[in-house]
Structure formats: C-alpha cells, structure tokens
Scaffold this active site. Structure first.
Site, PDB file in Angstrom:
ATOM      1  N   PHE A  21      12.842 -25.832  -8.825  1.00  0.00           N
ATOM      2  CA  PHE A  21      12.831 -26.865  -9.509  1.00  0.00           C
ATOM      3  C   PHE A  21      12.794 -28.094  -8.760  1.00  0.00           C
ATOM      4  CE2 PHE A  21      13.792 -30.533 -12.171  1.00  0.00           C
ATOM      5  CZ  PHE A  21      13.195 -30.233 -13.304  1.00  0.00           C
TER       6      PHE A  21
ATOM      7  N   ASP B 107      13.607 -29.836  -0.302  1.00  0.00           N
ATOM      8  CA  ASP B 107      14.104 -30.751  -1.393  1.00  0.00           C
ATOM      9  C   ASP B 107      15.528 -30.649  -1.501  1.00  0.00           C
ATOM     10  OD1 ASP B 107      14.601 -31.731  -4.023  1.00  0.00           O
ATOM     11  OD2 ASP B 107      13.243 -30.386  -4.984  1.00  0.00           O
TER      12      ASP B 107
ATOM     13  N   LYS C 109      18.565 -38.726  -6.738  1.00  0.00           N
ATOM     14  CA  LYS C 109      19.850 -38.506  -7.497  1.00  0.00           C
ATOM     15  C   LYS C 109      20.818 -39.317  -6.807  1.00  0.00           C
ATOM     16  CE  LYS C 109      19.027 -34.129  -9.668  1.00  0.00           C
ATOM     17  NZ  LYS C 109      19.118 -34.755 -10.889  1.00  0.00           N
TER      18      LYS C 109
END
Length: 428
Positions: free
Chosen positions: A158, A247, A280
């Site tokens: 994702f 990522d 985040k």
C-alpha cells in the site's frame, strides 16, 4: 464503568445538539461517503487519550494510523506550531524559511545520508510516493541504450491512493475503479527472494527502473520483510542501476524504535537505499511528508520545474516536524518505543488466549493475529470498552499508539484481550 471511558453526566446529552449522533447525521449530509459513517465524533485529546462528543474517553492505540507519535495536544508541539504560525505561516516555494532548511538538515542527519543527499518536502505520504515514482521514471537511461521502464513492487503493498501511488498499490479493490493506471508496475510475491531474482534474470535486469518496498507492510497486517530480503534487493538494484525506494511512511520517524525501520540490522542488514519516503509520524499530527534522496545521483533526478508543491515544506509544517524530532530525542522515546513494544508483544503472547495466533511487529507497530476472521468484531468490542484499534485485515488487529503510551496504559488493553470470549467467531 471502567477507567477507559466516562459516562456523560446527562444521559439526554446522547441525543442532544452536540452529541455523536447529531454530528454523525450532519457528517452524512456534508461529506462524501468515501470512509463510511464515522465510528465516533471526537472533540478533544490529551496524551494517549481522546474524548468523543458524548463525553466518553478512549485510549488511542491507533494514533491516527501511526501519526500522533507524541499523543494529543503535546505542549511542546502545540507551542511550536502556534509560535511559528504567529510569526510566518505560508510563503510559497518561491521563498525558503529557516524551519524548512533546518528540517531538511535534520532529516538527512537522522537518515545518515551521505554527502550530496537532498530532501523534497511534501504534505503527505501519498505525495511523497508520487514524487518517488516520478524519480523512478527519470531513471530511464539503461546501459547500451536500454530503457528502464519496469517498476517492481510487492503483493500486499500500500503506497497511497493518488494515481501514481495507486499504481504501486496491489489491492485490486483500490485499483480497478480507476484503471487504466500508470503502467509498467509489476507485483512480486511478498518476501519471495527467488521471485525478486527472477524479475532481474534473463537480461531483464537492465530494464528495471526501481524497486518499491515497505520494510514492514502495515496495511497488509504488519508484515516485516524476511531477513536478507532488503540486502538482496540492494545487491540487484545496484548491479543493474535501478533505484531502491523504501516507503517508510508508516514505519519511519521512530515508529519501530529506530528513526527508520531499515536501520534495524535484522531488517535492513546495513543497506543504504536510494530513496526513502516519509510522512505520518513526521509532524506528530500536523500534515507533512518528505522524500529523502541518498547521494547526488538520486538527488538530481528531479530538476527545476519537474516537480513541485504549493504547501510542501511550509514553515508551520516544518516547525511541527522539528518539534516532533526534538521531543523524541529529548525524552528518549526511541528507547521507550523499543522497550515498551517488546514487553507488550510478549505480554499479549503470554496470555495464551486461543483467539490469539501470533503477535508480531517492531517497536510500537504491532499486529495481533487472530485465529478467526473476527478482527472487526474485536475492534468493535474494544471501542465499546474504550480502546481505539484497527482491524487492518479480517483476522488482524493493528496497534500503532503514541510513543508516550505507558506500560500501565498498554496493560489495560492486554487485560481486554484476556477477557475476550474464547469462542468468539465460532459458529454453532
């Protein structure tokens, strides 16, 4: 009523003008139905706790999906944001600010990036991955006139929901409504080193522009790459001139007990990637993301006018990120995350509950793997008892709490798990 939540003083308030029910109804008339009805309407937070509009308190063990690393309303973070906004808010990318420059320098330092490395600041993880995808496209000149057109990603990945990031995301339900997506992306089985090697074999290695990897897949159920996988990926990408792009949107900035998850020897094996994406937890709750390009080759893939952002790197977001990094360092939170995570995973595993098949993760990114596909039911029961958790797969509960969580607070959720019915999910 347990310590986890508080009863409203006036039961009539549950249906009043400021109630969860009232706000939920207004939500349904005003916002697009992309997320479904909200589970609760939250009105304030403090530390690892949040309160809803009906006055109930919850221990936030999801942290805004690994975002609120310092918890809610942290005084140092709120003071830094307020002070910066009171001085200089938005200036556009025609100008620079000291906070923007200082943040880029701090990120290169915590990443142990070599001379010549550079940072591109964004507003989110999706945007960071979008920029990294464009960097992969720029890595198109292969040896002997070959064209690098292939981008390799993993099943279960994702990377976001914009068109480029979505092209790197494997879940068909996310992808299919928006096809055709940007092409050239191939999905390999998760953690399968032989499949990775095969993608570079038979003279095809020089056509690979980049390999996109999450050191730990969060949305798929907190799945760490097996030891040695990143090392082999680094060897293959270096041999063929491809970029190794990690990522770390969910795993970065202390979530696993290191600044970056690949810095753990058992995960990264000492490798140095070409590109890392962050977001985040970087701003402690304020929207900010980053692309770290390691070394001059990666740092020069995007030239002037080839990428941009209106809000990325604005002074307020940069101040928030600097404050977050500063608190993590000042309060020794990397060590706390490591210690608390190890203790908590052990405590949950030691329950011996028949519903708990496995507990895995790193630091405070934890998965409780269940023996039945009842994660949604467990999460619903947890919310009713004052805990915010995430059923990221039908049989997996994900925990990504604030770094300021204490052992005593974590133990209350362990007690909740211990009290779950042993036959939950068993049909008659």
């Amino acid at each position: 009523m347990t310590e986890q939540h508080l009863e409203p003083q006036d039961p009539a308030a549950l249906a009043g003008a400021d109630s969860v029910a009232h706000w939920t109804e207004r939500y349904g008339h005003a916002l697009m139905d992309t997320f479904g009805a909200p589970q609760r309407v939250l009105v304030r937070g403090e530390g690892p706790y949040v309160w809803d509009a009906d006055g109930f308190r919850y221990l936030d063990l999801l942290g805004g999906i690994a975002v609120n690393s310092l918890g809610h309303a942290h005084p140092t973070l709120t003071a830094a944001i307020s002070a910066q906004l009171g001085t200089l808010g938005h200036i556009s990318n025609f100008f620079a600010s000291p906070t923007q420059i200082a943040l880029a320098e701090r990120l290169l330092a915590v990443a142990d990036a070599p001379e010549g490395s550079r940072v591109f600041l964004t507003n989110s993880g999706t945007e960071a991955n979008e920029a990294a995808f464009k960097m992969a496209r720029r890595n198109s000149e292969g040896p002997g006139g070959a064209r690098r057109t292939r981008v390799l990603a993993l099943e279960g990945a994702f990377h976001g929901r914009s068109m480029g990031a979505l092209a790197l995301t494997s879940k068909a339900a996310y992808r299919e409504p928006f096809e055709p997506l940007p092409g050239g992306v191939e999905f390999l089985p998760f953690g399968d080193t032989a499949a990775l090697e095969a993608a570079f074999a038979d003279g095809r290695g020089d056509t690979v522009a980049a390999v996109f990897l999450e050191p730990i897949q969060g949305e798929a159920g907190v799945l760490p790459l097996p030891p040695g996988y990143l090392v082999r990926a680094r060897e293959l990408t270096e041999a063929h001139g491809a970029l190794l792009i990690l990522d770390e949107v969910q795993t970065g900035m202390g979530r696993t007990g290191a600044w970056l998850a690949h810095q753990h020897p058992h995960l990264g094996g000492g490798i140095r990637p070409d590109v890392v994406t962050l977001a985040k937890g970087l701003g402690g709750g304020f929207p900010v993301g980053a692309v770290l390009a390691y070394g001059e080759r990666a740092a020069t893939l995007l030239g002037r006018g080839q990428h941009g952002t209106t809000f990325g790197g604005n002074p307020v977001a940069s101040a928030a990120a600097l404050a977050t990094i500063g608190v993590i360092e000042r309060d020794g939170l990397l060590a706390h995350v490591t210690d608390l995570g190890a203790w908590w995973r052990g405590a949950i595993a030691a329950l011996g509950h028949p519903l708990v098949a496995e507990v895995r993760g790193e630091g405070l990114l934890i998965a409780v793997q269940l023996t039945a596909p009842v994660a949604a039911e467990v999460a619903s029961r947890a919310l009713g008892e004052g805990f915010v958790v995430n059923p990221c797969t039908p049989s997996t509960i994900r925990l990504a709490p604030p770094f300021v969580l204490t052992r005593e607070q974590a133990a209350t959720f362990t007690d909740f798990l211990a009290a779950l019915p042993h036959d939950l999910g068993v049909t008659a």
